[in-house]
Enzyme design. Structure first.
Site, short mmCIF file in Angstrom:
data_model
loop_
_atom_site.label_atom_id
_atom_site.label_comp_id
_atom_site.label_asym_id
_atom_site.label_seq_id
_atom_site.Cartn_x
_atom_site.Cartn_y
_atom_site.Cartn_z
N ASP A 208 0.83 -1.20 0.00
CA ASP A 208 0.00 0.00 0.00
C ASP A 208 0.87 1.26 0.00
O ASP A 208 1.87 1.33 0.72
CB ASP A 208 -0.86 -0.04 1.28
N GLU A 266 1.78 -0.33 -4.93
CA GLU A 266 0.85 0.71 -5.39
C GLU A 266 1.68 1.97 -5.55
O GLU A 266 2.10 2.57 -4.57
CB GLU A 266 -0.25 0.92 -4.34
#
Ligand code: NOJ
Length: 519
Positions: A208, A266
């Site tokens: 993330d 990401e």
């Protein structure tokens, strides 16, 4: 052929051509009737994923969390939240998935933790224990102004003041304090977390906000113009600071002890050179590329997005990745115009995406052609809604539970009709049951496309040759043509393998794609 990049394995890894399926666990399948999806629900529905033919799963966070951001606020990174089950339920899922040849990757959230994490609770109680976070005195004569002008990605200031007067940084919700990645314990802890899950049999991680974590020492003000959600300008001091690469190198040293495990970051950064840095041989294996997500159904835009993504991956010698949607963006059917046209275009883009070399990600429900849902105000749960002063509705519309069977909500998702987000009453024709044996359904299209992609030699090769504005060819011989115009067009030469919709008098109609192989 390009010379191998030093340090990069010459052996193609399983992930470099895999089809990943992204499971949003809250919304996939509920096994215990509480209205929220869970791990046993996924295990019970694995046949759907085997039939679809995917090779790997990415699970959004299932670790212990107060759920202020539905799991992206982790209070114990090495246990499962009771809402989703327990470690035994994860073990059951791993065993069942692995026995079907499906790998399982999890989300890792290194930029921040939950405000309920014991480190943050200790930091609030004792000002001498704040160095694992980014606490600062405030500005202005009495310290009542935030330390700088940074804004949270979810809206509002990126700083919150605690009762004794100091401020802490949170790039997302106030319940997600950012970690201080200059602290050695933060490194030690992430290593523990990585090894905990990898030793249990997890096959890797989606990381993330992989461009976050490192912050510049002086915390300079940011430029507050053109400040879009999860995009990055070259000079945004909140993201893409050079020291982030030391963190990825550290993570990679751990991953290298598990040679079959993958990391996919990401990464929202400005420009391909910056993107490629994250994919150097000693950093991440894969990076999410969001060009297709940001592109309309438009021939020039789609071609540019594909070329750009291929260039970015080639700069690093990494496999390109393709995604049309995820849990943060409106579903593609709606982005492309909703209704019959939106669905036709989403189906055409599914064939475009699955024709490309590299790693493909499918967001749960895309294989059913689900649209985004316009939800009433009183059910919205995304923190974006409140933090933006109710100006942005947030991401709930793409997170509505999946319809499995039957003719009324909850469509087999749960035993209770009281699901965490309401499922539209008119989704009967979209259920897995309704689509499974229908030769023209979106589910059948996905299943056929994945089987062909996985099984046919024509999909070989890492490059794409454009034969026209909206036709490309893979070295193995696959040709993909899509029509983003207003009139039917002639198909390229070859035997038709699959089309996303019916041909019209032998021509490729608007909003339709076709796969062909030349003799
Ligand atoms: C990106 C995730 O995809 C998103 O869902 C989450 O809200 C933020 N990171 C914060 O963790």
């Amino acid at each position: 052929m390009a010379p191998p990049i030093p340090g990069r394995s010459a052996r193609p890894q399983w992930w470099s051509r895999a089809v990943f399926y992204q499971v949003y666990p809250r919304s996939f399948a509920d096994s215990n009737g509480d209205g929220v999806g869970d791990l046993d629900g996924i295990t019970e529905r694995l046949d759907h994923l085997s039939d679809l033919g995917v090779q790997a799963l990415w699970l959004n966070p299932v670790m212990v969390s107060p759920m202020a951001d539905h799991g992206y606020d982790v209070s114990d990174p090495r246990d499962i939240d009771p809402l989703f089950g327990d470690l035994a339920a994860l073990d059951r899922l791993l065993a069942a998935a692995h026995s079907r040849g499906i790998r399982v990757t999890m989300d890792l959230v290194p930029n921040h933790v939950s405000s309920a994490h014991p480190w943050f609770v200790a930091a609030l109680a004792d000002p001498t224990r704040r160095d694992r976070f980014i606490f600062r005195d405030g500005g202005g004569p009495d310290g009542s102004e935030p330390p700088n002008n940074w804004v949270s990605i979810f809206g509002g200031p990126a700083w919150t003041r605690v009762p004794d007067g100091q401020w802490y940084l949170h790039l997302f919700d106030a319940a997600q304090p950012d970690l201080n990645w200059e602290h050695p314990e933060v490194f030690d802890d992430i290593e523990k977390t990585l090894r905990f899950w990898l030793d249990r049999g997890v096959d890797g991680f989606r990381i993330d906000v992989a461009h976050g974590m490192a912050k510049p020492a002086t915390l300079p003000d940011m430029d507050l113009t053109e400040n879009e959600l999860l995009r990055n300008k070259a000079d945004d001091p909140r993201f893409d600071n050079d020291a982030v690469h030391d963190i990825h190198r550290f993570i990679r040293t751990v991953l290298d002890d598990y040679p079959d495990a993958v990391t996919v970051g990401e990464i929202w950064v400005h420009g391909n050179e910056q993107f490629a840095k994250y994919l150097r041989p000693d950093e991440l294996h894969l990076g999410f590329n969001f060009h297709l997500v940001q592109t309309d159904y438009d021939a020039a835009g789609i071609r540019a997005a594909i070329d750009n993504s291929l260039d970015a991956a080639a700069l690093a010698g990494a496999a390109p990745t393709w995604t049309l949607s995820n849990h943060d963006v409106p579903r593609e059917v709606s982005r492309y115009g909703n209704g019959a046209a939106g669905l036709r275009r989403a189906r055409a883009m599914a064939l475009v995406k699955l024709a490309l070399p590299g790693t493909v990600f499918i967001y749960n429900g895309a294989e059913l052609g689900l649209p985004n849902v316009e939800l009433p105000d009183d059910v919205l749960q995304d923190p974006v809604w409140e933090r933006s002063g109710r100006a942005e509705r947030g991401r709930d519309g793409c997170r509505v539970p999946l319809p499995w069977s039957g003719s009324a909500p909850p469509f087999g998702f749960s035993s209770t009709p009281d699901t965490w987000l309401p499922i539209p009453a008119d989704w009967k024709a979209l259920t897995v049951e309704a689509q499974r044996d229908d030769p023209d359904s979106t589910l059948t299209l996905y299943r056929r496309a994945i089987a062909l992609r996985t099984g046919r030699a024509e999909f070989a090769g890492d490059t794409v040759e454009w034969l026209g504005d909206s036709t490309f060819r893979r070295p193995g011989g696959l040709v993909c043509a899509f029509n983003a115009g207003a009139v039917p067009v002639t198909l390229p030469a070859g035997e038709v393998l699959l089309t996303s919709g019916p041909l019209k008098d032998g021509l490729l109609p608007p909003d339709t794609a076709a796969w062909l192989v030349s003799a």
